[in-house]
Design a protein around this motif. Structure first.
Motif, PDB file in Angstrom:
ATOM      1  N   GLN A   1     -21.285  35.532  29.484  1.00  0.00           N
ATOM      2  CA  GLN A   1     -19.835  35.795  29.410  1.00  0.00           C
ATOM      3  C   GLN A   1     -19.074  34.551  28.970  1.00  0.00           C
ATOM      4  O   GLN A   1     -17.848  34.492  29.077  1.00  0.00           O
ATOM      5  CB  GLN A   1     -19.315  36.266  30.780  1.00  0.00           C
ATOM      6  CG  GLN A   1     -19.669  37.714  31.118  1.00  0.00           C
ATOM      7  CD  GLN A   1     -21.152  37.912  31.369  1.00  0.00           C
ATOM      8  OE1 GLN A   1     -21.741  37.173  32.160  1.00  0.00           O
ATOM      9  NE2 GLN A   1     -21.745  38.899  30.717  1.00  0.00           N
ATOM     10  N   LEU A   2     -19.809  33.555  28.500  1.00  0.00           N
ATOM     11  CA  LEU A   2     -19.246  32.280  28.024  1.00  0.00           C
ATOM     12  C   LEU A   2     -18.563  31.520  29.149  1.00  0.00           C
ATOM     13  O   LEU A   2     -17.631  30.747  28.920  1.00  0.00           O
ATOM     14  CB  LEU A   2     -18.278  32.502  26.850  1.00  0.00           C
ATOM     15  CG  LEU A   2     -18.792  33.347  25.679  1.00  0.00           C
ATOM     16  CD1 LEU A   2     -17.775  33.353  24.546  1.00  0.00           C
ATOM     17  CD2 LEU A   2     -20.133  32.841  25.187  1.00  0.00           C
ATOM     18  N   LYS A   3     -19.065  31.702  30.372  1.00  0.00           N
ATOM     19  CA  LYS A   3     -18.520  31.021  31.543  1.00  0.00           C
ATOM     20  C   LYS A   3     -19.489  29.934  32.003  1.00  0.00           C
ATOM     21  O   LYS A   3     -20.685  30.187  32.167  1.00  0.00           O
ATOM     22  CB  LYS A   3     -18.279  32.009  32.685  1.00  0.00           C
ATOM     23  CG  LYS A   3     -17.329  33.147  32.347  1.00  0.00           C
ATOM     24  CD  LYS A   3     -15.922  32.645  32.067  1.00  0.00           C
ATOM     25  CE  LYS A   3     -14.964  33.810  31.830  1.00  0.00           C
ATOM     26  NZ  LYS A   3     -13.593  33.322  31.506  1.00  0.00           N
ATOM     27  N   PRO A   4     -19.000  28.712  32.245  1.00  0.00           N
ATOM     28  CA  PRO A   4     -19.874  27.641  32.741  1.00  0.00           C
ATOM     29  C   PRO A   4     -20.253  27.875  34.201  1.00  0.00           C
ATOM     30  O   PRO A   4     -19.393  28.202  35.026  1.00  0.00           O
ATOM     31  CB  PRO A   4     -19.015  26.381  32.597  1.00  0.00           C
ATOM     32  CG  PRO A   4     -17.838  26.778  31.741  1.00  0.00           C
ATOM     33  CD  PRO A   4     -17.635  28.236  31.975  1.00  0.00           C
TER      34      PRO A   4
ATOM     35  N   GLU B   1     -31.616  27.590  43.457  1.00  0.00           N
ATOM     36  CA  GLU B   1     -32.101  28.633  44.356  1.00  0.00           C
ATOM     37  C   GLU B   1     -31.290  29.907  44.254  1.00  0.00           C
ATOM     38  O   GLU B   1     -31.717  30.954  44.741  1.00  0.00           O
ATOM     39  CB  GLU B   1     -32.087  28.112  45.797  1.00  0.00           C
ATOM     40  CG  GLU B   1     -33.044  26.943  46.032  1.00  0.00           C
ATOM     41  CD  GLU B   1     -33.007  26.442  47.456  1.00  0.00           C
ATOM     42  OE1 GLU B   1     -32.176  26.955  48.243  1.00  0.00           O
ATOM     43  OE2 GLU B   1     -33.796  25.536  47.788  1.00  0.00           O
ATOM     44  N   SER B   2     -30.117  29.843  43.640  1.00  0.00           N
ATOM     45  CA  SER B   2     -29.259  31.028  43.567  1.00  0.00           C
ATOM     46  C   SER B   2     -28.694  31.174  42.156  1.00  0.00           C
ATOM     47  O   SER B   2     -28.815  30.280  41.326  1.00  0.00           O
ATOM     48  CB  SER B   2     -28.113  30.919  44.583  1.00  0.00           C
ATOM     49  OG  SER B   2     -27.299  29.792  44.294  1.00  0.00           O
ATOM     50  N   GLY B   3     -28.074  32.301  41.916  1.00  0.00           N
ATOM     51  CA  GLY B   3     -27.474  32.555  40.623  1.00  0.00           C
ATOM     52  C   GLY B   3     -28.285  33.566  39.833  1.00  0.00           C
ATOM     53  O   GLY B   3     -29.419  33.913  40.171  1.00  0.00           O
ATOM     54  N   THR B   4     -27.685  34.058  38.767  1.00  0.00           N
ATOM     55  CA  THR B   4     -28.309  35.042  37.891  1.00  0.00           C
ATOM     56  C   THR B   4     -28.749  34.384  36.596  1.00  0.00           C
ATOM     57  O   THR B   4     -27.993  33.615  36.009  1.00  0.00           O
ATOM     58  CB  THR B   4     -27.320  36.183  37.573  1.00  0.00           C
ATOM     59  OG1 THR B   4     -26.909  36.808  38.795  1.00  0.00           O
ATOM     60  CG2 THR B   4     -27.960  37.225  36.671  1.00  0.00           C
ATOM     61  N   VAL B   5     -29.961  34.673  36.162  1.00  0.00           N
ATOM     62  CA  VAL B   5     -30.450  34.125  34.903  1.00  0.00           C
ATOM     63  C   VAL B   5     -29.674  34.764  33.757  1.00  0.00           C
ATOM     64  O   VAL B   5     -29.729  35.984  33.555  1.00  0.00           O
ATOM     65  CB  VAL B   5     -31.963  34.378  34.738  1.00  0.00           C
ATOM     66  CG1 VAL B   5     -32.437  33.873  33.384  1.00  0.00           C
ATOM     67  CG2 VAL B   5     -32.738  33.712  35.861  1.00  0.00           C
ATOM     68  N   SER B   6     -28.944  33.955  33.027  1.00  0.00           N
ATOM     69  CA  SER B   6     -28.112  34.445  31.929  1.00  0.00           C
ATOM     70  C   SER B   6     -27.851  33.293  30.976  1.00  0.00           C
ATOM     71  O   SER B   6     -27.250  32.292  31.344  1.00  0.00           O
ATOM     72  CB  SER B   6     -26.785  34.984  32.486  1.00  0.00           C
ATOM     73  OG  SER B   6     -25.906  35.394  31.444  1.00  0.00           O
ATOM     74  N   TRP B   7     -28.359  33.397  29.744  1.00  0.00           N
ATOM     75  CA  TRP B   7     -28.267  32.331  28.765  1.00  0.00           C
ATOM     76  C   TRP B   7     -28.809  31.030  29.374  1.00  0.00           C
ATOM     77  O   TRP B   7     -29.957  30.977  29.780  1.00  0.00           O
ATOM     78  CB  TRP B   7     -26.845  32.197  28.244  1.00  0.00           C
ATOM     79  CG  TRP B   7     -26.478  33.278  27.257  1.00  0.00           C
ATOM     80  CD1 TRP B   7     -27.086  34.489  27.097  1.00  0.00           C
ATOM     81  CD2 TRP B   7     -25.440  33.244  26.292  1.00  0.00           C
ATOM     82  NE1 TRP B   7     -26.484  35.218  26.104  1.00  0.00           N
ATOM     83  CE2 TRP B   7     -25.470  34.481  25.591  1.00  0.00           C
ATOM     84  CE3 TRP B   7     -24.469  32.315  25.949  1.00  0.00           C
ATOM     85  CZ2 TRP B   7     -24.572  34.785  24.561  1.00  0.00           C
ATOM     86  CZ3 TRP B   7     -23.576  32.616  24.935  1.00  0.00           C
ATOM     87  CH2 TRP B   7     -23.625  33.839  24.242  1.00  0.00           C
TER      88      TRP B   7
END
Length: 532
Positions: A72-75, A218-224
């Motif tokens: 989503q082009l978000k850092p 350890e967290s977050g969604t794999v995206s780009w």
């Protein structure tokens, strides 16, 4: 067409030769190795010194980023644990995640981050915008660094998450002290893979080994480039192929697992194989550009550049790049990626009006062309760039220009384009290249729109009007203001012509069906795994 027919038949039959299998690739070791066919060989290993995408792919394996850009082009935080903003947006404090180490065993420290940002910023538009607003950077302790601004900078996180080349990655302070015009002496990062220099075979193979000490988020969604970078392969091998037919045969036979950019002529045979998956390589596509050297005649003259712009037909270039499928190409494209917020129709009538080459030949002479030799560079090992080069060669010849057509591998072209020597002394006049759509969405991230002379992109355009508009875009208070400025900027570019926009195309990447969970729209090698 004969060569294309041969490639189709040979690829379908799987009869084309391939590099002999290495002993390490015995069947019992196959599951732990990913074999990949890149767009070209890796000739430059320092991501700061070049905008070549192959080097960016390499950098994302070996190094890590402070923030990762998502789809989503978000850092999103990557190496950074978190940040605080104080003093009305002028004081930013960043804290690193615990346990980050470089491949040589040294911990990643705040001062490494500062040195890496400073070096990178000398070669990148966003970096230069940040440094122009920075009073000081400091590292109060090993896990922190501070950026003190002289005025608010709304693009801070987007800057630190810069994904397009030159990508912002973190390297040891001692390497970041290297002159940004010179390559670093060794490749030491903190990323999920280590660069295996001992098994590097120029023109044939690049090898990366899994970094056993890498600690993914350890967290977050794999995206780009965002999210946990979990590695499932012990080794990634880039196999450089002599031609597309050989690459297609290797993929069909299971000798390689993934081919970055198969040419469209070979897609039918690949798609007919139930063991192969093809998918669009990116939803924003790629934009073609022709880069001109503004230091020497004839392209030092805006009027000459504009005649070439008026004479070219984007359809010719994009049909050569994308093939017969009209769904894979788009024309009437300006300087920003279609469908993104800064794209507009300002000044685009120059690209859609009827072409008159006979008139253009006369206009070219009136604009100041005096028969100078034009050194046109083209890449032989990249099918798209080679096709764009052929179309440009034909166009310039039909306009009556004295063309010296220099064809080389992409690595040689990248090296030569950095030369500011006169064209007849090893320099150049023009070459075509392409950009991922992400890197053409705004006037600061767009490298070919850097028009600050010696600080500009290769070709070194010096166009104060465009630089003033780029600066105004950064300072604009809201999206509507940025859109108005972007429209004015495109209108100016259609007159001053810093480069030639050639249109937008899409292409497919191809991989063996057993390879799962490839990160969408990016050529990265974490998360991917082989299904048992």
């Amino acid at each position: 067409m004969l060569r294309r027919s041969f490639l189709r038949g040979a690829a379908a039959a799987g009869t084309l030769p391939f590099l002999p299998a290495r002993p390490a690739l015995a069947q019992n070791a196959r599951a732990s190795v990913l074999r990949y066919v890149p767009q070209s060989d890796l000739t430059i290993v320092d991501p700061v010194t070049t905008t070549a995408y192959i080097t960016r792919h390499h950098a994302l394996m070996v190094f890590d980023q402070l923030y990762g850009l998502d789809a989503q082009l978000k850092p999103q935080p990557q190496m950074v644990e978190g940040h605080n903003v104080e003093a009305d947006g002028t004081l930013w404090t960043f804290r690193l995640r615990d346990g980050l180490t470089f491949h040589d065993g040294e911990p990643v420290r705040g001062r490494d981050c500062i040195a890496s940002i400073r070096r990178w910023a000398q070669r990148d538009s966003l970096g230069q915008a940040l440094m122009a607003r920075t009073d000081a950077m400091s590292a109060p302790d090993d896990r922190s660094f501070v950026i003190r601004l002289n005025r608010p900078y709304g693009l801070m996180l987007e800057t630190l998450a810069k994904l397009g080349p030159p990508v912002l990655v973190i390297m040891p302070e001692r390497l970041a002290a290297t002159d940004p015009a010179q390559q670093i002496p060794e490749v030491i990062g903190s990323g999920p893979f280590r660069f295996n220099t001992k098994e590097r075979l120029v023109g044939a193979r690049v090898v990366y080994d899994r970094n056993p000490d890498y600690r993914p988020r350890e967290s977050g969604t794999v995206s780009w480039a965002a999210g946990p970078k979990r590695v499932h392969f012990e080794r990634v091998e880039w196999q450089v192929m002599p031609d597309p037919g050989t690459a297609a045969a290797a993929l069909q036979n299971g000798e390689v697992d993934w081919w970055e950019n198969p040419i469209n002529d070979l897609l039918p045979s690949l798609q007919g194989n139930p063991q192969i998956v093809t998918q669009l390589a990116g939803r924003l596509g790629n934009l073609g550009t022709a880069v001109m050297n503004h230091l020497y005649p004839p392209f030092d003259k805006p009027a000459v550049r504009r005649v070439i712009l008026e004479a070219l037909t984007q359809e010719d270039f994009m049909a050569a790049a994308a093939g017969d499928d009209e769904k894979l190409r788009r024309t009437g494209v300006g300087i920003f990626t279609p469908g993104t917020s800064m794209a507009s129709d300002a000044g685009l009538d120059i690209l859609t009006r009827k072409r008159d080459l006979a008139r253009a030949k006369k206009d070219l002479i009136a604009a100041g062309y005096k028969g100078e030799r034009v050194v046109l560079m083209s890449a032989s090992d990249n099918p798209v760039l080679g096709a764009l080069g052929e179309v440009m060669h034909d166009l310039l010849q039909r306009l009556g220009m004295n063309v010296q057509y220099v064809v080389s591998d992409w690595g040689t072209l990248v090296t030569r384009r950095a030369s500011k020597a006169p064209p007849d002394q090893g320099g150049w006049n023009i070459f075509s290249t392409t950009w991922v759509g992400l890197d053409m969405t705004n006037p600061v991230g767009e490298q070919v729109l850097r028009c600050g002379g010696q600080k500009g992109f290769f070709g070194w355009p010096d166009i104060p009007e465009i630089e003033t508009l780029r600066e105004a875009w950064i300072e604009a208070p809201d999206e509507a203001g940025r859109q108005r400025i972007a429209r004015d900027l495109q209108a100016a570019a259609m007159v001053q012509v810093p480069y030639l926009p050639l249109g937008q195309y899409f292409y497919r990447t191809a991989y063996r069906r057993e390879i799962r969970d490839i990160v969408q729209d990016q050529f990265v090698f974490w998360n991917a795994r082989r299904e048992a």
